[in-house]
Design a protein around this motif. Sequence first.
Motif, mmCIF file in Angstrom:
data_model
loop_
_atom_site.group_PDB
_atom_site.id
_atom_site.type_symbol
_atom_site.label_atom_id
_atom_site.label_comp_id
_atom_site.label_asym_id
_atom_site.label_seq_id
_atom_site.Cartn_x
_atom_site.Cartn_y
_atom_site.Cartn_z
ATOM 1 N N ASN A 1 88.280 41.362 28.075
ATOM 2 C CA ASN A 1 88.632 40.158 28.825
ATOM 3 C C ASN A 1 88.946 39.020 27.871
ATOM 4 O OD1 ASN A 1 88.322 37.658 30.353
ATOM 5 N ND2 ASN A 1 87.552 38.989 31.972
ATOM 6 N N LYS A 2 89.986 38.241 28.200
ATOM 7 C CA LYS A 2 90.421 37.162 27.315
ATOM 8 C C LYS A 2 89.306 36.165 27.026
ATOM 9 C CE LYS A 2 95.310 37.239 28.643
ATOM 10 N NZ LYS A 2 96.400 36.447 29.250
ATOM 11 N N ILE A 3 88.420 35.971 27.984
ATOM 12 C CA ILE A 3 87.375 34.969 27.782
ATOM 13 C C ILE A 3 86.456 35.353 26.624
ATOM 14 C CG2 ILE A 3 85.594 35.894 29.320
ATOM 15 C CD1 ILE A 3 85.134 33.044 30.277
ATOM 16 N N ALA B 1 91.727 27.728 23.417
ATOM 17 C CA ALA B 1 91.264 28.476 24.587
ATOM 18 C C ALA B 1 92.364 28.568 25.636
ATOM 19 C CB ALA B 1 90.025 27.807 25.178
ATOM 20 N N ASN C 1 92.428 30.544 29.055
ATOM 21 C CA ASN C 1 91.150 30.002 29.503
ATOM 22 C C ASN C 1 91.224 28.481 29.601
ATOM 23 O OD1 ASN C 1 89.390 32.550 29.254
ATOM 24 N ND2 ASN C 1 90.314 32.378 27.230
ATOM 25 N N GLN D 1 88.940 25.376 29.036
ATOM 26 C CA GLN D 1 87.666 25.029 28.402
ATOM 27 C C GLN D 1 87.626 23.537 28.114
ATOM 28 O OE1 GLN D 1 86.917 26.919 24.641
ATOM 29 N NE2 GLN D 1 84.764 26.312 24.581
ATOM 30 N N ILE E 1 83.739 26.788 30.300
ATOM 31 C CA ILE E 1 84.938 27.599 30.156
ATOM 32 C C ILE E 1 85.094 28.523 31.362
ATOM 33 C CG2 ILE E 1 83.668 29.323 28.803
ATOM 34 C CD1 ILE E 1 86.281 29.893 27.301
ATOM 35 N N ILE E 2 86.345 28.712 31.799
ATOM 36 C CA ILE E 2 86.653 29.636 32.885
ATOM 37 C C ILE E 2 87.934 30.381 32.542
ATOM 38 C CG2 ILE E 2 87.854 27.817 34.204
ATOM 39 C CD1 ILE E 2 87.005 29.323 36.765
ATOM 40 N N SER E 3 87.936 31.676 32.787
ATOM 41 C CA SER E 3 89.131 32.487 32.601
ATOM 42 C C SER E 3 90.074 32.274 33.779
ATOM 43 C CB SER E 3 88.755 33.969 32.492
ATOM 44 O OG SER E 3 89.910 34.777 32.587
ATOM 45 N N LYS F 1 88.621 34.484 36.607
ATOM 46 C CA LYS F 1 87.741 33.457 37.175
ATOM 47 C C LYS F 1 86.313 33.549 36.649
ATOM 48 C CE LYS F 1 91.314 32.304 39.553
ATOM 49 N NZ LYS F 1 92.190 31.233 39.034
ATOM 50 N N GLN G 1 83.312 32.562 34.455
ATOM 51 C CA GLN G 1 83.039 31.242 33.910
ATOM 52 C C GLN G 1 81.664 31.181 33.262
ATOM 53 O OE1 GLN G 1 82.852 28.222 37.029
ATOM 54 N NE2 GLN G 1 82.514 29.818 38.548
#
Length: 227
Positions: A2-4, A75, A80, A82, A110-112, A116, A118
Amino acid sequence: MNKIWFILLTFALGSCVHSRFVEPLDKGDLAVGASFGGPAIDFAGAPIPIPMTSIEVGYGIDSSLTVFGGWHTTAAFFGNFQVDAGITYQVLQQKKYIPNVSVSPSFNYIISIDSKEQRAWPILDANAFWNYGKRSNYWYVGVNNYFEFKRKMANEQDQMHHWIFSPQIGHVVKGKKHPWRLTTEFKFIAPYLNNVSSFVPYKSLLGEWGSTGFYIGFSYPFKMKKS
């Protein structure tokens, strides 16, 4: 992955920005700025800071209290959103060798955008700083504290570190004819954690302990017109 988690990996051993507004702004000043840097990693055999970037803004409520916020642009590049926000409050004024002291409670969120997912972290910075010279440049030393409240890490592993403690030392130069400020900071990120088995190849001046972060920040305060 996941990108986050690209962003979360930088929190495994510390923060992604320098200590914002160690010295409060003058009353009514509005400052805008940008920062670059992060924990050092091994890249092709050489240590380089993770290139984290952010944009910041601060406003002087009075000479001892500044509110601030930041948007993390690296980010955003990875999908994301952030931000961080907080205050800096000066609790002690310098008297000869007794330093100024400020505290900066804040939070990082931060939230993807895609998933979603977070996360949020409370933060507390405490710094002692010494002004010197005609331009009131200053050195500072302090500590950055990140607090992790989630009980689980990635892959449902138990969270082992709910408090990440990182000493820091920095210097701020102020412009002679214009009120710009240039910040350089070294942060000894989690110097009590062994980095040998870390997924990220962190580099540290302390060898296999923690990571050493390097940060550069530039800000420019504007005098707001009184009504």
